[in-house]
Design a protein around this motif. Structure first.
Motif, PDB file in Angstrom:
ATOM      1  N   ASP A 314       0.841  -1.213   0.000  1.00 40.25           N
ATOM      2  CA  ASP A 314       0.000   0.000   0.000  1.00 40.25           C
ATOM      3  C   ASP A 314       0.864   1.247   0.000  1.00 40.25           C
ATOM      4  OD1 ASP A 314      -2.246  -1.452  -0.062  1.00 40.25           O
ATOM      5  OD2 ASP A 314      -2.727  -1.272   2.081  1.00 40.25           O
ATOM      6  N   TRP A 315       1.910   1.187   0.813  1.00 38.89           N
ATOM      7  CA  TRP A 315       2.807   2.334   0.917  1.00 38.89           C
ATOM      8  C   TRP A 315       3.489   2.615  -0.433  1.00 38.89           C
ATOM      9  CZ3 TRP A 315       8.319   1.205   1.001  1.00 38.89           C
ATOM     10  CH2 TRP A 315       9.106   2.342   1.007  1.00 38.89           C
ATOM     11  N   GLU A 317       2.454   1.732  -3.407  1.00 34.26           N
ATOM     12  CA  GLU A 317       1.449   2.213  -4.378  1.00 34.26           C
ATOM     13  C   GLU A 317       1.141   3.687  -4.168  1.00 34.26           C
ATOM     14  OE1 GLU A 317      -1.113  -1.823  -5.100  1.00 34.26           O
ATOM     15  OE2 GLU A 317      -2.211  -0.013  -4.554  1.00 34.26           O
TER      16      GLU A 317
END
Lengths: 379, 408
Positions: A314-315, A317
């Motif tokens: 997530d980070w 992305e």
């Protein structure tokens, strides 16, 4: 005074002699106790087992075999271990082990120490004499992801097109941020040194930092200040590089290096830091170790590319999306699709544990066996 | 040429820093007595040990490159009779590293070379175990005491903590590695006295083992590596867990280890002291007894009393550092904040002073740039540099002036 059973010494010396002669019999199957000269000290289980693995994989020279037996495992970790089965268990010291059951990481510690010695002994290469760029050719600079930019630049230099020249175009090359992050780690492993893959990622995440070498937007801004926005080009389609650099012929795509290659370089580099000064360390890792690792990695099927673990995706992305928007907003010329900056996760979410210890050991063994390649380069 | 080398290889937390301070402070006096302590700072042999043992250590690698060979060469070339090498992490050297060390100092297995005397200072495990955990905490560890104990009591000793702890604390095994080529009479064990003895007793023992008796050495007044209490160690551990990943090692050492731990929190001497949990006492007593029996059996030269190796577990009441009294930790935290504030104020003052100095320099520089002659010269150089002829003239002018370097 050696506080040890003499028959143990004889058995280990005999096995060491067998291994020095190229033998591959595991310690657990070893029975002979022939008289054999022993050196100043007995090698530990790690050294002996590494030599056995080298014998299994190829034909190490006598000099390499001797240096393996005389080596110490570098850094913190388990000391030289005794061999199980030949000596009554002592009340002191770590428990004796079956060398074949040692974790791969223990053998990599010894291998890294030996490789550090080899590259330090190989010495620094002669500095390359770079030709000046001809004034009538298009000037260029290739920056950005170093694992992409460096091999492309090397090919252009080999064609007589060194970087620089008059009013050069600045080509900021890159790919998706997950790949560039893995490249940044690999590059650091072969240069100034880096923490283990997952630890390094965790630190970046906590500091909310994109690795400097993967931060295309920061690179663009730095070059914009030096040469102006018009000359800065973001290149995500690597096929466009030769044209933008003023060369008609296509360039070979850079070969990705396995995570285990970076891991081995990281381990060797940490020992090398105690043998030579930092500048020499980087040069030796890049010019002496890297070609050997690249060559050995090509022949090993079990190595694999680094994968960003699920907890960091997530980070990565989010950072990639911010980078994409930043580049779009700034209005730099873009070659390729800016959406390519955002990773598309092809590996299953369960992967991403980083370099595999066994594959790293296999690679280290191949590189050690390739000692003649280094001698050739040194000459 | 050196005839005798005294090699002091540990163990950690046995007054080694104090000894090294005294040796360094009296280096000249020792030299007059034919004794070399080859060091440019009290703990100089740390770098040589890192080099010998190939231990990366918080960015000190650069300074350690080649340090052991330089030290060994200095020892071999000494014109006096004796040379002293001392560092506690040497206790963890492997067999091949020991072999290399002895060989480089001129020791021969047949006894024909330099006479090496090995000194190992030792202390009971009752004190060593909590001291080693505290040392780990002062080196950025966030590990709890319970976990540390679990690691070092695991018979497999696979963890990094356990392998390091035992490699520098298991006396018989250290002597297996270091003493394999030495006769037992050249292996000297200095025992650290039990608490409550005369304050200079340890120094007297060191002095005897090193052959320094009769030399009027200037001794140190203060302890150089003071210990922390339970709440203070717990506080540093919490700081490590919170700040480790964002604080670089180069900043950690002066700010946390030196300023907070050594200069501030170690002054809180009324806090409960670290001790061994009662559940560990029988096992530790058994280990200590095994050490004593083995040392007696091997016949080493013991300076002090072997019974010093049997610790007193009731010396300090056990207070669990993993569950300290929060009021005590808060008190330690207030002291720490105060120290950081004072340090911050000092640095702000220093920053203001440097800023004023920089402003003054900039001002002086711009005044010199504004002089008309400078502008004219700058214009002339720029003009000449544009053409090939001009560059040739500039080169000839610089050659005539006797300056071969180019202008910046």
């Amino acid at each position: 005074m050696l506080i040890r059973d003499s028959s143990y010494e004889e058995a280990v010396s005999a096995w060491a002699a067998h291994l020095r002669a190229g033998g591959t019999t595991p310690w657990a199957a070893w029975e002979a106790v022939d008289a054999a000269d022993r050196g100043r000290y007995l090698p530990g289980a790690q050294q002996l087992e590494l030599l056995r693995r080298l014998n299994q994989a190829g034909h190490p020279s006598a000099a390499l075999a001797d240096s393996v037996l005389a080596a110490s495992a570098a850094g913190r970790g388990r000391p030289d271990l005794e061999l199980a089965g030949a000596v009554p268990e002592s009340a002191f010291g770590p428990a004796p082990v079956d060398p074949a059951a040692l974790p791969a990481g223990e053998l990599v510690r010894v291998a890294a120490s030996l490789l550090a010695d080899q590259v330090a002994d190989a010495g620094l290469p002669e500095p390359e004499v770079r030709r000046r760029a001809s004034w009538w050719r298009r000037g260029y600079r290739l920056v950005g992801d170093p694992e992409l930019a460096d091999p492309l630049r090397d090919q252009l230099v080999a064609r007589g097109r060194p970087p620089g020249g008059r009013e050069p175009r600045v080509l900021v090359v890159g790919s998706d941020l997950a790949t560039m992050t893995a490249h940044a780690w690999t590059h650091r492993a072969f240069t100034e040194g880096v923490n283990a893959w997952r630890e390094w990622l965790r630190q970046l995440q906590e500091r909310r930092e994109v690795p400097a070498r993967a931060d295309l937007l920061a690179v663009c801004r730095a070059w914009e200040r030096r040469v102006g926005k018009a000359r800065v080009h973001v290149v995500l389609d690597l096929g466009a590089v030769p044209r933008l650099a003023g060369d008609r012929r296509s360039l070979a795509a850079p070969e990705p290096l396995a995570g285990e290659a970076g891991e081995l370089a990281r381990r060797v580099g940490s020992v090398l830091g105690l043998l030579v000064l930092p500048d020499a360390r980087e040069t030796l890792l890049t010019t002496r170790l890297r070609p050997r690792v690249e060559q050995a990695a090509r022949s090993l099927p079990r190595t694999s590319a680094l994968v960003v673990p699920p907890e960091a995706r997530d980070w990565v992305e989010g950072a990639a999306e911010r980078m994409r928007e930043g580049i779009k907003r700034a209005g730099y010329a873009v070659h390729g699709d800016l959406d390519d900056l955002v990773p598309r996760w092809s590996a299953p979410a369960g992967t991403g544990g980083g370099p595999a210890p066994q594959a790293t050991l296999d690679l280290a063994v191949r590189v050690l066996l390739d000692e003649r390649a280094d001698v050739g380069r040194t000459a | 040429m050196t005839r005798k080398v005294i090699l002091h290889v540990g163990t950690p937390k046995t007054g080694t820093s104090y000894l090294q301070h005294v040796l360094f402070k009296n280096k000249r006096l020792l030299g007059e007595h034919g004794i070399l302590y080859p060091a440019d700072r009290f703990d100089a042999h740390f770098l040589a040990a890192l080099d010998l043992m190939r231990l990366p250590w918080g960015g000190l690698e650069r300074e350690a490159v080649g340090a052991w060979d330089r030290l060994a060469a200095e020892v071999r070339d000494w014109g006096g009779t004796t040379a002293v090498i001392s560092h506690e992490i040497l206790a963890g050297a492997s067999r091949s590293q020991v072999g290399r060390a002895l060989e480089s100092l001129g020791h021969q297995r047949d006894g024909s070379g330099v006479e090496v005397h090995l000194v190992l200072s030792v202390r009971d495990l009752v004190r060593q175990i909590p001291a080693e955990w505290q040392e780990n905490v002062k080196h950025r560890s966030g590990m709890s005491y319970a976990r540390f104990l679990a690691r070092i009591t695991d018979p497999a000793r696979n963890s990094r903590i356990a392998s390091w702890f035992w490699s520098v604390q298991e006396v018989p095994e250290i002597l297996d590695r270091w003493g394999a080529d030495l006769p037992p009479e050249r292996i000297h064990l200095v025992t650290v006295p039990s608490p409550g003895g005369a304050p200079d007793l340890l120094w007297k023992r060191f002095s005897q083992a090193f052959g320094l008796e009769g030399i009027d050495l200037v001794l140190e007044d203060e302890r150089v590596n003071p210990s922390l209490g339970v709440p203070e160690t717990a506080l540093i551990r919490r700081i490590n867990r919170s700040a480790n990943r964002v604080l670089e090692p180069a900043d950690y050492r002066p700010l946390v280890r030196e300023l907070l731990a050594h200069q501030t929190l170690s002054r809180r001497v009324l806090s409960p002291r670290l001790a061994l949990p009662p559940a560990q006492v029988p096992w530790v007593a058994e280990r200590e007894a095994a050490f004593v029996a083995e040392i007696e059996r091997r016949g080493y030269d013991v300076v002090g009393d072997l019974d010093d190796l049997r610790g007193n577990p009731t010396l300090h009441p056990y207070v669990d550092p993993d569950k300290p009294r929060e009021r005590d930790v808060a008190g330690a935290a207030v002291d720490a904040i105060k120290a950081l504030l004072l340090e911050n104020a000092r640095m702000r003052g220093e920053e203001a002073r440097l800023q004023a100095e920089l402003d003054e320099t900039r001002h002086a520089l711009s005044r010199s740039y504004l002089r008309p002659s400078y502008r004219a010269r700058e214009k002339a150089v720029k003009g000449l540099a544009r053409s090939r002829v001009g560059r040739g003239l500039l080169g000839a002018y610089r050659l005539a002036r006797g300056r071969s370097s180019r202008s910046a």
